[in-house]
Design a protein around this motif. Sequence first.
Motif, short mmCIF file in Angstrom:
data_model
loop_
_atom_site.label_atom_id
_atom_site.label_comp_id
_atom_site.label_asym_id
_atom_site.label_seq_id
_atom_site.Cartn_x
_atom_site.Cartn_y
_atom_site.Cartn_z
N ILE A 1 -15.97 -1.62 103.71
CA ILE A 1 -15.27 -1.84 104.76
C ILE A 1 -15.03 -3.13 104.97
O ILE A 1 -15.88 -4.05 105.11
CB ILE A 1 -15.75 -1.08 106.08
CG1 ILE A 1 -16.04 0.38 106.35
CG2 ILE A 1 -15.31 -1.56 107.37
CD1 ILE A 1 -16.83 1.11 107.14
N LYS A 2 -13.57 -3.87 105.10
CA LYS A 2 -13.32 -5.02 105.54
C LYS A 2 -12.14 -4.97 106.48
O LYS A 2 -11.11 -4.13 106.30
CB LYS A 2 -12.85 -5.72 103.96
CG LYS A 2 -12.85 -7.15 104.31
CD LYS A 2 -12.48 -7.78 102.74
CE LYS A 2 -12.15 -9.23 102.97
NZ LYS A 2 -11.98 -9.90 102.04
N ASP A 3 -12.23 -5.80 107.35
CA ASP A 3 -10.98 -6.22 108.19
C ASP A 3 -10.70 -4.77 108.84
O ASP A 3 -9.34 -4.55 108.88
CB ASP A 3 -9.92 -6.90 107.54
CG ASP A 3 -10.41 -8.12 107.06
OD1 ASP A 3 -11.38 -8.98 108.06
OD2 ASP A 3 -9.67 -9.01 106.26
N ASP A 4 -11.40 -3.92 109.30
CA ASP A 4 -11.14 -2.51 110.11
C ASP A 4 -10.32 -1.57 109.01
O ASP A 4 -9.61 -0.98 109.34
CB ASP A 4 -10.18 -2.75 111.14
CG ASP A 4 -11.12 -3.63 112.35
OD1 ASP A 4 -12.03 -3.26 112.20
OD2 ASP A 4 -10.50 -4.54 113.10
N TYR A 5 -10.43 -1.75 107.51
CA TYR A 5 -10.19 -0.93 106.45
C TYR A 5 -11.10 -0.27 105.71
O TYR A 5 -12.10 -0.97 105.42
CB TYR A 5 -9.20 -1.75 105.64
CG TYR A 5 -7.86 -1.75 106.21
CD1 TYR A 5 -6.62 -0.94 105.87
CD2 TYR A 5 -7.38 -3.01 106.96
CE1 TYR A 5 -5.37 -1.21 106.54
CE2 TYR A 5 -6.04 -3.24 107.67
CZ TYR A 5 -5.00 -2.24 107.20
OH TYR A 5 -3.81 -2.69 107.89
N LEU A 6 -11.18 0.95 105.47
CA LEU A 6 -12.05 1.62 104.42
C LEU A 6 -11.04 1.38 103.16
O LEU A 6 -10.06 1.97 103.16
CB LEU A 6 -12.13 2.91 104.54
CG LEU A 6 -13.04 3.57 103.71
CD1 LEU A 6 -14.20 3.18 103.40
CD2 LEU A 6 -13.28 5.05 104.10
#
Length: 152
Positions: A74-79
């Motif tokens: 998960i990074k910057d509200d993305y899976l």
Amino acid sequence: MLESLTNNKEFAQLMQKHTQEVIIHFFKEEQNFGILCKIEDVEFSPALPQDIISEFRPLTLFFLAGYTFETAHIKDDYLTFEAGFGAENFGSIVSVPLYSIMQIIVDETPVMINLSNQKIEQKPKKVVDKKGVEDSMATFLSNPENSRFVKK
């Protein structure tokens, strides 16, 4: 009443946070899982061929196991995870906004359901302007005093 709740921005943010916490818990426990998500919000890099994209339904299930699970984060509200598609196993990096995940599934059972209808504005992805970097470096190197900072 339910519609006012599911369209509420604060409720959407709460659901996104809960989705993230459940996924992080599964990462820690090394628990494979599936996500049912809105395909319209999913990004593929490189883009998938049209014959593969056309097979997806508006709500699409991705199962994270094996290599796909190992690459997931998960990074910057993305899976984000790597996956192969179609008969040719066309490789692509899949980025799913957390707000777009409608269910998290373990062993064919939904363990988390997102009832929110709100799209949450995502942080813009940083784009590096290569021309700007080159111009900056050229300006830096044009000063003879700066040559001592350059590795040879």
